[in-house]
Design a protein around this motif. Structure first.
Motif, PDB file in Angstrom:
ATOM      1  N   LEU A  92       3.304  14.087  -0.081  1.00  0.00           N
ATOM      2  CA  LEU A  92       4.458  14.585   0.663  1.00  0.00           C
ATOM      3  C   LEU A  92       5.499  13.476   0.800  1.00  0.00           C
ATOM      4  CD1 LEU A  92       2.573  16.308   3.619  1.00  0.00           C
ATOM      5  CD2 LEU A  92       3.312  17.325   1.452  1.00  0.00           C
ATOM      6  N   ASN A  93       6.743  13.892   1.012  1.00  0.00           N
ATOM      7  CA  ASN A  93       7.803  12.931   1.254  1.00  0.00           C
ATOM      8  C   ASN A  93       8.494  13.363   2.549  1.00  0.00           C
ATOM      9  OD1 ASN A  93      10.174  11.379   1.231  1.00  0.00           O
ATOM     10  ND2 ASN A  93      10.106  11.245  -0.997  1.00  0.00           N
ATOM     11  N   VAL A  94       8.095  12.735   3.630  1.00  0.00           N
ATOM     12  CA  VAL A  94       8.591  13.107   4.949  1.00  0.00           C
ATOM     13  C   VAL A  94       9.547  12.021   5.417  1.00  0.00           C
ATOM     14  CG1 VAL A  94       7.931  13.660   7.320  1.00  0.00           C
ATOM     15  CG2 VAL A  94       6.410  14.271   5.444  1.00  0.00           C
ATOM     16  N   TRP A 140       8.577  -1.246   3.480  1.00  0.00           N
ATOM     17  CA  TRP A 140       8.556  -0.374   2.302  1.00  0.00           C
ATOM     18  C   TRP A 140       9.082  -1.146   1.108  1.00  0.00           C
ATOM     19  CZ3 TRP A 140       5.801   3.386   4.160  1.00  0.00           C
ATOM     20  CH2 TRP A 140       6.016   3.864   5.458  1.00  0.00           C
ATOM     21  N   ILE A 141       8.834  -0.605  -0.092  1.00  0.00           N
ATOM     22  CA  ILE A 141       9.277  -1.322  -1.304  1.00  0.00           C
ATOM     23  C   ILE A 141      10.800  -1.482  -1.323  1.00  0.00           C
ATOM     24  CG2 ILE A 141       9.437   0.750  -2.748  1.00  0.00           C
ATOM     25  CD1 ILE A 141       8.189  -2.641  -4.020  1.00  0.00           C
ATOM     26  N   THR A 142      11.540  -0.528  -0.780  1.00  0.00           N
ATOM     27  CA  THR A 142      13.001  -0.635  -0.794  1.00  0.00           C
ATOM     28  C   THR A 142      13.446  -1.917  -0.093  1.00  0.00           C
ATOM     29  OG1 THR A 142      13.070   1.767  -0.699  1.00  0.00           O
ATOM     30  CG2 THR A 142      15.140   0.618  -0.337  1.00  0.00           C
ATOM     31  N   GLY A 143      12.785  -2.224   1.026  1.00  0.00           N
ATOM     32  CA  GLY A 143      13.116  -3.454   1.741  1.00  0.00           C
ATOM     33  C   GLY A 143      12.699  -4.701   0.968  1.00  0.00           C
ATOM     34  N   TYR A 185       0.832  -1.207   0.000  1.00  0.00           N
ATOM     35  CA  TYR A 185       0.000   0.000   0.000  1.00  0.00           C
ATOM     36  C   TYR A 185       0.861   1.249   0.000  1.00  0.00           C
ATOM     37  CZ  TYR A 185      -4.087  -2.798   0.316  1.00  0.00           C
ATOM     38  OH  TYR A 185      -5.074  -3.688  -0.006  1.00  0.00           O
ATOM     39  N   THR A 186       0.447   2.224  -0.792  1.00  0.00           N
ATOM     40  CA  THR A 186       1.183   3.475  -0.831  1.00  0.00           C
ATOM     41  C   THR A 186       0.221   4.639  -1.042  1.00  0.00           C
ATOM     42  OG1 THR A 186       3.132   4.589  -1.738  1.00  0.00           O
ATOM     43  CG2 THR A 186       1.703   3.489  -3.319  1.00  0.00           C
ATOM     44  N   SER A 187       0.643   5.821  -0.601  1.00  0.00           N
ATOM     45  CA  SER A 187      -0.235   6.986  -0.626  1.00  0.00           C
ATOM     46  C   SER A 187      -0.266   7.657  -1.982  1.00  0.00           C
ATOM     47  CB  SER A 187       0.249   8.003   0.394  1.00  0.00           C
ATOM     48  OG  SER A 187       0.157   7.455   1.674  1.00  0.00           O
ATOM     49  N   THR A 205      25.499   5.955  -5.687  1.00  0.00           N
ATOM     50  CA  THR A 205      24.426   5.823  -6.658  1.00  0.00           C
ATOM     51  C   THR A 205      23.130   6.363  -6.061  1.00  0.00           C
ATOM     52  OG1 THR A 205      23.197   4.314  -8.104  1.00  0.00           O
ATOM     53  CG2 THR A 205      24.166   3.313  -6.136  1.00  0.00           C
ATOM     54  N   ASP A 206      22.663   7.469  -6.645  1.00  0.00           N
ATOM     55  CA  ASP A 206      21.422   8.125  -6.205  1.00  0.00           C
ATOM     56  C   ASP A 206      20.302   7.510  -7.039  1.00  0.00           C
ATOM     57  OD1 ASP A 206      19.250   9.768  -5.767  1.00  0.00           O
ATOM     58  OD2 ASP A 206      20.242  11.621  -6.377  1.00  0.00           O
ATOM     59  N   THR A 207      19.510   6.645  -6.402  1.00  0.00           N
ATOM     60  CA  THR A 207      18.565   5.817  -7.140  1.00  0.00           C
ATOM     61  C   THR A 207      17.153   6.376  -7.072  1.00  0.00           C
ATOM     62  OG1 THR A 207      18.121   4.426  -5.203  1.00  0.00           O
ATOM     63  CG2 THR A 207      19.942   3.766  -6.622  1.00  0.00           C
ATOM     64  N   TRP A 208      16.619   6.749  -8.227  1.00  0.00           N
ATOM     65  CA  TRP A 208      15.218   7.196  -8.257  1.00  0.00           C
ATOM     66  C   TRP A 208      14.313   6.048  -8.678  1.00  0.00           C
ATOM     67  CZ3 TRP A 208      11.663   6.973 -12.190  1.00  0.00           C
ATOM     68  CH2 TRP A 208      10.395   7.472 -11.845  1.00  0.00           C
ATOM     69  N   TRP A 209      13.280   5.840  -7.901  1.00  0.00           N
ATOM     70  CA  TRP A 209      12.242   4.856  -8.268  1.00  0.00           C
ATOM     71  C   TRP A 209      11.070   5.024  -7.332  1.00  0.00           C
ATOM     72  CZ3 TRP A 209      11.841  -0.129  -5.404  1.00  0.00           C
ATOM     73  CH2 TRP A 209      12.751  -0.233  -4.338  1.00  0.00           C
ATOM     74  N   GLN A 210      10.104   4.132  -7.406  1.00  0.00           N
ATOM     75  CA  GLN A 210       8.858   4.257  -6.639  1.00  0.00           C
ATOM     76  C   GLN A 210       8.314   2.878  -6.287  1.00  0.00           C
ATOM     77  OE1 GLN A 210       6.766   6.194 -10.032  1.00  0.00           O
ATOM     78  NE2 GLN A 210       6.664   7.993  -8.704  1.00  0.00           N
ATOM     79  N   VAL A 250      18.412   6.648  -1.567  1.00  0.00           N
ATOM     80  CA  VAL A 250      17.063   6.404  -2.086  1.00  0.00           C
ATOM     81  C   VAL A 250      15.984   7.083  -1.262  1.00  0.00           C
ATOM     82  CG1 VAL A 250      16.788   4.267  -0.738  1.00  0.00           C
ATOM     83  CG2 VAL A 250      15.393   4.592  -2.771  1.00  0.00           C
ATOM     84  N   GLY A 251      14.900   7.432  -1.907  1.00  0.00           N
ATOM     85  CA  GLY A 251      13.708   7.848  -1.192  1.00  0.00           C
ATOM     86  C   GLY A 251      13.301   9.282  -1.396  1.00  0.00           C
ATOM     87  N   GLU A 252      14.241  10.145  -1.694  1.00  0.00           N
ATOM     88  CA  GLU A 252      13.948  11.567  -1.858  1.00  0.00           C
ATOM     89  C   GLU A 252      15.163  12.201  -2.521  1.00  0.00           C
ATOM     90  OE1 GLU A 252      14.330  13.621   1.937  1.00  0.00           O
ATOM     91  OE2 GLU A 252      15.060  11.769   2.798  1.00  0.00           O
ATOM     92  N   PRO A 253      15.008  13.413  -3.006  1.00  0.00           N
ATOM     93  CA  PRO A 253      16.169  14.077  -3.594  1.00  0.00           C
ATOM     94  C   PRO A 253      17.256  14.228  -2.529  1.00  0.00           C
ATOM     95  CG  PRO A 253      14.132  15.272  -4.105  1.00  0.00           C
ATOM     96  CD  PRO A 253      13.781  14.235  -3.088  1.00  0.00           C
TER      97      PRO A 253
END
Ligand code: WT7
Length: 638
Positions: A509-511, A297-300, A251-253, A398-403, A374-377
């Motif tokens: 939001l990304n908190v 979370w998806i990263t895990g 589940y994600t917002s 490595t700055d990884t962008w994904w969702q 990962v996770g935010e800029p």
């Protein structure tokens, strides 16, 4: 073997092939796995419905690829290392063979308790090895896991369980995070009052906190394991799954409504999580990979459990938090286990930076070879601190962008191969075709441009639907721009063609790397009896990336502001979880609305940012006066 990229030329060649012949490219990668039956068709798709099918007709079980297939070659190598919250508590290690046995045992427990292929099982557990075991055991029997992060409230869990109609919950009595003890089972008991679909709860012993075990519904993990041991059930044949059968829901917002259940399927997710793990981190056999995310979370999911295990890697999981017993904890872990790859979030880096360099004294960190974010800029300051003080300028970042929706990393430097630039996720991975579009959906071509980030061609790890509501999936991701997957992110492509993600362009939001919808927070605030209406926006926060700023209209008899603030925070904690608690609550008598009643968040965002000099055009407001009042009462940065 998955084709490993060894140089920039090889990256370019792989990228070109992946665009020119996507099916051949991904079929090559998929060949390296164990399939009970090969696929008939690599890809069939349209983004209209959407309908996305990878490796159709292929039969497999992802756990045979994570476990069984490694037994001959590396059965005695370490699959999983676990570091407890308390540094005094002994670590645990599992070889591939041991993990295989544990997963088979627990898969038998699931079956003995009535679980079968296609059932949805909610997992609400602390970061202990049994969490990974439970995930894999579900996959082994073809049950669909829905892991819910241990920080979510009873109400959030109930929403998720109801949405997926879960028949079973796997939890533990309690869990530890820093100095806190979390009462997981008690939260589950509260949630289940609203969840008649749940017939069985399996409870792991972790903290030995008192719990209520409900007759006929709740059983202890350990007792159930003993039963299958006495029966001599050490093996559990893996269920044969279709490539497009569901593997999990997460589940994600989003910008509206309740969180949605993103669905990933067996074949494509397997190929994509392994491909990205091996290539982005340039994984070499024997290396220890430490991803600091929670499996909730998806990263895990992708980079603690599936990606590493599919690759025969050693994955380290950590129960605790970066700042306990002190801000040197990550570095102690790195030294203790000779971690080679560290994958963490900018918010953790910024938080550790704030302790200065003392916590780094006496730490070697010499085993590290690659770093990930990962996770935010990631802001430049944090990037350089990570590079200098953790990587000692020897480790590529490595700055990884994904969702959650993409299943795996999408845009990122191949560690040590793609030249990096602080703040840039750099270039798309093979198979990923990003495009930038303007508000009207027109492609923004060339370099030195910015726009909304979309992807124009499917990749194996992408979401297939949102559980129980395919139309919501279409509306959310595939209807904003025709024939494109819309990410919700704004993005800049610089003169070198490098991508820099600038943040969400929707009301998400990304908190601290956690994704939260403003509407969700507003709904929770509005549940409080004295609240009439609220509006929530994000504002820049030095550690969290974004903080939550709430503008709240209360009933006129409000007298104790401080107490009301606390009550509102308590309400949000109860409804969503502590991660969604606003950092600032400003009481107002009205909100800036257009004549049609729409809240002008643009104005509220500016006020929250402390940038009130130019609020733009306020002439369309119903009551421009309200803006003056809000401005004068603004809670400026702490
Ligand atoms: C959103 C997805 C899958 C990673 C964990 C978060 C933001 C993620 C980056 C990055 C800039 C990033 C985006 C994205 N994001 N990684 N490297 N640089 N922004 O997954 O909870 O699904 O959130 O996180 O805004 O849309 P998620």
């Amino acid at each position: 073997m998955i084709q490993k990229i060894n140089s920039l030329e090889e990256y370019q060649a792989a990228y070109q092939k992946s665009v020119a012949q996507p099916e051949a490219f991904w079929a090559d990668q998929a060949e390296s796995f164990t399939w009970r039956k090969k696929w008939d068709n690599v890809l069939e798709w349209n983004f209209r419905e959407p309908s996305i099918k990878w490796f159709q007709g292929g039969k497999l079980n992802i756990t045979e690829n994570c476990l069984d297939r490694h037994l001959n070659e590396r059965g005695d190598e370490t699959a999983l290392i676990w570091e407890a919250n308390d540094p005094e508590e002994h670590f645990r290690k599992f070889t591939y063979r041991e993990l295989y046995t544990k997963v088979c045992q627990f898969a038998n427990v699931l079956k003995n308790n009535g679980a079968k292929k296609g059932d949805r099982i909610c997992i609400y557990m602390p970061m202990v090895p049994e969490l990974a075991i439970a995930v894999l055991a579900c996959a082994r029997i073809g049950a669909i896991h829905s892991v819910v992060f241990g920080g979510f409230s009873a109400q959030s869990i109930a929403d998720r369980i109801q949405d997926a109609q879960c028949s079973m919950v796997i939890t533990s009595d309690g869990g530890y995070r820093g100095t806190k003890e979390i009462q997981l089972k008690s939260v589950i008991d509260d949630a289940l009052v609203q969840c008649p679909s749940v017939k069985r709860v399996i409870v792991l012993t972790r903290s030995r906190t008192p719990v209520s075990m409900i007759k006929g519904r709740d059983v202890w993990w350990e007792d159930e394991i003993k039963k299958v041991e006495t029966l001599g059930m050490t093996e559990c044949a893996a269920e044969e799954m279709d490539a497009e059968d569901m593997l999990f829901i997460l589940y994600t917002s989003g910008s509206t409504g309740k969180p949605k259940g993103v669905v990933h399927t067996c074949g494509g997710y397997m190929v994509y999580s392994a491909y990205t793990f091996q290539n982005v981190f340039q994984y070499n056999p024997g290396e220890v990979h430490f991803c600091t995310a929670d499996i909730g979370w998806i990263t895990g999911h992708s980079y603690i459990v599936y990606g590493p295990l599919l690759s025969g890697a050693t994955s380290l999981m950590f129960e605790g938090i970066p700042t306990w017993p002190d801000a040197g904890r990550f570095w102690d872990i790195v030294d203790k286990y000779k971690v080679n790859i560290l994958y963490t979030a900018p918010t953790a880096i910024r938080s550790l930076m704030s302790f200065g360099l003392d916590p780094l004294k006496g730490k070697e960190l010499s085993s590290l070879t690659k770093l990930g974010s990962v996770g935010e800029p990631i802001n430049e300051e944090a990037w350089h601190w990570y590079d200098e003080h953790i990587g000692k300028k020897q480790c590529p970042i490595t700055d990884t962008w994904w969702q959650t929706e993409t299943g795996g990393i999408m845009i990122a430097p191949i560690a040590g191969i793609t030249p990096t630039k602080p703040g840039y996720a750099t270039l798309p991975l093979p198979g990923i075709q990003p495009i930038l579009v303007d508000e009207n959906g027109k492609e923004v071509q060339g370099n030195g441009v910015s726009g909304n980030l979309c992807i124009k061609f499917p990749w194996p790890g992408m979401l297939r639907t949102t559980y129980g509501d395919h139309e919501r999936c279409r509306l959310n991701y595939f209807s904003t721009y025709e024939n494109l997957y819309f990410t919700g992110d704004g993005c800049l492509r610089d003169e070198d063609g490098y991508y820099r993600i600038t943040g969400r362009v929707d009301d998400v939001l990304n908190v601290s790397g956690h994704r939260i919808g403003t509407a969700e927070v507003e709904n929770a605030i509005n549940m409080y009896s004295d609240v009439i209406e609220s509006a929530v926006v994000g504002y820049p926060h030095a550690v969290k990336g974004q903080g939550i700023y709430a503008f709240v209209i209360c009933t006129p008899h409000l007298n104790d502001e401080e107490l009301t603030r606390k009550d509102i925070l308590m309400t949000v904690s109860r409804i969503i979880g502590p991660i969604a608690k606003p950092d600032k609550i400003q009481f107002v008598s009205g909100l800036p609305k257009t004549r049609s009643g729409k809240i002008m968040r643009r104005i509220l965002r500016k006020i929250a940012e402390g940038d009130v000099s130019n609020l733009g055009d306020t002439s369309t407001l119903l009551d421009p006066q309200v803006v003056e009042e809000i401005k004068s009462g603004a809670l400026l940065s702490v």
